[in-house]
Scaffold this motif. Structure first.
Motif, PDB file in Angstrom:
ATOM      1  N   GLN A   1      -0.344   8.467  -7.584  1.00 52.72           N
ATOM      2  CA  GLN A   1       0.692   9.500  -7.502  1.00 52.72           C
ATOM      3  C   GLN A   1       1.614   9.316  -6.298  1.00 52.72           C
ATOM      4  O   GLN A   1       2.687   9.920  -6.239  1.00 52.72           O
ATOM      5  CB  GLN A   1       0.030  10.881  -7.418  1.00 52.72           C
ATOM      6  N   PHE A   2       1.202   8.467  -5.347  1.00 50.55           N
ATOM      7  CA  PHE A   2       1.955   8.303  -4.112  1.00 50.55           C
ATOM      8  C   PHE A   2       2.788   7.023  -4.080  1.00 50.55           C
ATOM      9  O   PHE A   2       3.238   6.608  -3.013  1.00 50.55           O
ATOM     10  CB  PHE A   2       1.012   8.340  -2.904  1.00 50.55           C
ATOM     11  N   GLN A   3       2.992   6.398  -5.231  1.00 50.84           N
ATOM     12  CA  GLN A   3       3.757   5.159  -5.258  1.00 50.84           C
ATOM     13  C   GLN A   3       4.527   5.025  -6.560  1.00 50.84           C
ATOM     14  O   GLN A   3       4.050   5.405  -7.617  1.00 50.84           O
ATOM     15  CB  GLN A   3       2.833   3.954  -5.077  1.00 50.84           C
TER      16      GLN A   3
ATOM     17  N   MET B   1     -15.111   5.198  -6.547  1.00 57.33           N
ATOM     18  CA  MET B   1     -14.117   4.297  -5.952  1.00 57.33           C
ATOM     19  C   MET B   1     -12.925   4.098  -6.881  1.00 57.33           C
ATOM     20  O   MET B   1     -11.774   4.073  -6.429  1.00 57.33           O
ATOM     21  CB  MET B   1     -14.771   2.962  -5.587  1.00 57.33           C
ATOM     22  N   VAL B   2     -13.184   3.966  -8.178  1.00 59.31           N
ATOM     23  CA  VAL B   2     -12.092   3.827  -9.142  1.00 59.31           C
ATOM     24  C   VAL B   2     -11.249   5.103  -9.172  1.00 59.31           C
ATOM     25  O   VAL B   2     -10.010   5.050  -9.252  1.00 59.31           O
ATOM     26  CB  VAL B   2     -12.648   3.501 -10.541  1.00 59.31           C
ATOM     27  N   ASN B   3     -11.911   6.250  -9.061  1.00 54.19           N
ATOM     28  CA  ASN B   3     -11.168   7.518  -9.013  1.00 54.19           C
ATOM     29  C   ASN B   3     -10.266   7.585  -7.789  1.00 54.19           C
ATOM     30  O   ASN B   3      -9.149   8.135  -7.848  1.00 54.19           O
ATOM     31  CB  ASN B   3     -12.140   8.697  -9.018  1.00 54.19           C
ATOM     32  N   GLN B   4     -10.740   7.049  -6.662  1.00 54.52           N
ATOM     33  CA  GLN B   4      -9.916   7.011  -5.456  1.00 54.52           C
ATOM     34  C   GLN B   4      -8.665   6.157  -5.690  1.00 54.52           C
ATOM     35  O   GLN B   4      -7.561   6.522  -5.258  1.00 54.52           O
ATOM     36  CB  GLN B   4     -10.716   6.468  -4.275  1.00 54.52           C
ATOM     37  N   LEU B   5      -8.848   5.033  -6.369  1.00 52.62           N
ATOM     38  CA  LEU B   5      -7.699   4.179  -6.682  1.00 52.62           C
ATOM     39  C   LEU B   5      -6.724   4.898  -7.601  1.00 52.62           C
ATOM     40  O   LEU B   5      -5.501   4.823  -7.418  1.00 52.62           O
ATOM     41  CB  LEU B   5      -8.179   2.876  -7.339  1.00 52.62           C
TER      42      LEU B   5
ATOM     43  N   HIS C   1       0.853  -1.183   0.000  1.00 52.90           N
ATOM     44  CA  HIS C   1       0.000   0.000   0.000  1.00 52.90           C
ATOM     45  C   HIS C   1       0.893   1.239   0.000  1.00 52.90           C
ATOM     46  O   HIS C   1       1.984   1.219   0.582  1.00 52.90           O
ATOM     47  CB  HIS C   1      -0.932  -0.008   1.212  1.00 52.90           C
ATOM     48  N   PRO C   2       0.448   2.317  -0.656  1.00 55.41           N
ATOM     49  CA  PRO C   2       1.348   3.452  -0.889  1.00 55.41           C
ATOM     50  C   PRO C   2       2.021   4.008   0.357  1.00 55.41           C
ATOM     51  O   PRO C   2       3.189   4.402   0.302  1.00 55.41           O
ATOM     52  CB  PRO C   2       0.421   4.505  -1.519  1.00 55.41           C
TER      53      PRO C   2
ATOM     54  N   GLY D   1       2.101  -1.296  -8.941  1.00 60.92           N
ATOM     55  CA  GLY D   1       1.293  -0.107  -9.187  1.00 60.92           C
ATOM     56  C   GLY D   1       0.001  -0.394  -9.920  1.00 60.92           C
ATOM     57  O   GLY D   1      -0.657   0.514 -10.436  1.00 60.92           O
ATOM     58  N   ASN D   2      -0.404  -1.665  -9.959  1.00 61.44           N
ATOM     59  CA  ASN D   2      -1.648  -2.039 -10.636  1.00 61.44           C
ATOM     60  C   ASN D   2      -2.801  -1.873  -9.657  1.00 61.44           C
ATOM     61  O   ASN D   2      -2.839  -2.524  -8.611  1.00 61.44           O
ATOM     62  CB  ASN D   2      -1.561  -3.492 -11.106  1.00 61.44           C
TER      63      ASN D   2
END
Length: 326
Positions: A145-147, A136-140, A82-83, A112-113
Motif C-alpha cells: 500500500q506504500f508504493q 512474513m508474507v503478510n508483512q510483505l 524499498h517503499p 511492486g513485486n
C-alpha cells in the motif's frame, strides 16, 4: 500541517551546493526517511519517501520553502526500491513530468513485486513453520500500500548524472537491496541511501536477483559495499539519521559488529549442528518475539553464507542443518 527540518553537520557545505534535506515521517519501525533536494540548473530529488498523502504533503511543503512546487522537479534519482525510498516516485514524476533513474537490479522491487513465491519456497526449504512464513508474507503484502510501481530509466555502475554544476557518479552498492546505488560527487558529497547509517546497522536483507531469481548472498555483498564507502572522503547524506562525516569510523564499527556476530555463530555451531531457525532463536529471540523474524533470518543467513564462503561452515542439505567443517 507542520513538518520538521533537520539539523545537520556542516550545513555550510549543503548551503554552498544548494542541497536541502527533506525529513519525511513514515509508518515504519525505522522512523523518518530523508529525501534530498538539489536546487541547481535542474531540480533533482534524491529518493522520495513512501506513497502516503502525508509524505506527498511533506515534500510539497519543503519544496515551497525553496520557492518550488512539485511541478518544478526535473529528475528523481532513486537509491533503491524499498517503499520508504521510492514509494511515491511515480506520483511525483507523473505530476512533474520528471525523469526517474534507478538500477535495473531493482526491477522487481520497483515493479511492486514482493517475490512472495520465492520467499515461501526458501523458508519452506529451511523448515520455517507455516505460521511464521504466513506472517512474513503478510508483512510483505502490507507494504504494498506504500508504493506505486514504476519503471525508471536504468543507470549502471560508473555512469554520470548531473544537476548542472554538480556531477555524480553512479556506484552500485548492493547488499541491503540487490540494485542499491549511491551517488558520489567530485565535491565530496555522497547520497548514500541505506548504505551507511550512523545510528543503526543496515540490514543485509534476504533478496533475489531480478534476472535469475537466485538468492543473493546479501551480507557478503553489503560488506564489500561498506569496504568501498569506508575509503571515501566527504559527507554521506544517508536515508535515515544524521549526516555522516567520519565514513571510515562508522563503516569500521559496522564491519566490526558483523565480525563479532559471525564469531558467535561459529561458536554455537562448534557445540552442535543447528538449523537457520535454531540459530536465530539462540541469538535474537527477543527480536523475533517482537515480530522481526524476517530481519533476524536475513542477518543470521548472512553469517552462514560468510562461513560457507570461507569454507568453515557447511550445510547438510537433507536436514538443512549447518555445522563447522573442522
Amino acid at each position: 500541517m507542520k513538518f520538521k527540518s533537520i539539523s545537520v553537520l556542516r550545513p555550510d557545505i549543503l548551503k554552498k551546493y544548494s542541497i536541502y534535506p527533506i525529513k519525511i515521517p513514515t509508518p515504519f519501525a525505522v522512523g523518518d526517511v530523508f529525501s534530498y533536494l538539489v536546487k541547481d540548473e535542474k531540480n533533482v530529488l534524491v529518493d522520495t519517501g513512501q506513497y502516503t498523502d502525508e509524505a506527498f504533503e511533506c515534500v510539497r511543503y519543503h519544496l515551497k520553502k525553496q520557492g518550488l512546487s512539485i511541478e518544478n522537479i526535473d529528475e528523481i534519482w532513486l537509491t533503491h526500491g524499498h517503499p520508504d525510498h521510492y514509494g511515491q516516485a511515480a506520483r511525483l514524476a507523473d505530476r512533474a513530468g520528471a525523469t526517474v533513474f534507478g538500477h535495473p537490479l531493482e526491477r522487481s522491487n520497483f515493479g511492486g513485486n514482493n517475490d512472495a513465491d520465492l520467499f515461501e519456497a526458501f523458508f519452506q526449504k529451511h523448515s520455517i513453520p507455516e505460521d511464521h512464513i504466513q506472517n512474513m508474507v503478510n508483512q510483505l503484502d502490507w507494504l504494498q500500500q506504500f508504493q506505486l510501481a514504476i519503471e525508471p530509466e536504468w543507470v549502471q555502475d560508473g555512469e554520470l548524472l548531473n544537476s548542472g554544476d554538480l556531477s555524480f557518479e553512479v556506484v552500485h552498492t548492493p547488499g541491503h537491496a540487490p540494485g542499491h546505488i549511491s551517488y558520489i560527487s567530485d565535491k565530496g558529497i555522497i547520497f548514500g541511501g541505506d548504505l551507511l547509517l550512523g545510528h543503526i546497522s543496515t540490514n543485509a536483507l534476504i533478496n533475489f536477483d531480478s534476472e535469475t531469481d537466485q538468492r543473493n548472498r546479501s551480507l557478503l555483498q553489503y560488506r564489500e559495499s561498506l569496504e568501498w564507502i569506508r575509503e571515501q572522503g566527504g559527507l554521506v547524506l544517508p536515508g535515515h539519521g544524521e549526516i555522516i562525516e567520519e565514513t571510515t569510523s562508522v563503516a569500521d564499527h559496522h564491519l566490526g559488529e558483523h565480525q563479532k556476530r559471525y564469531q558467535k555463530i561459529k561458536q554455537l555451531l562448534r557445540e552442535e549442528p543447528m538449523t537457520l531457525l535454531d540459530l536465530s532463536y539462540h541469538i535474537f529471540e527477543d527480536a523475533i518475539q517482537k515480530g522481526a523474524l524476517f530481519l533476524v533470518l536475513s542477518e543470521v543467513l548472512g553469517y552462514l553464507d560468510w562461513g560457507i564462503d570461507e569454507g568453515v561452515i557447511e550445510v547438510d542439505e537433507s536436514k538443512m542443518e549447518y555445522r563447522i567443517t573442522n
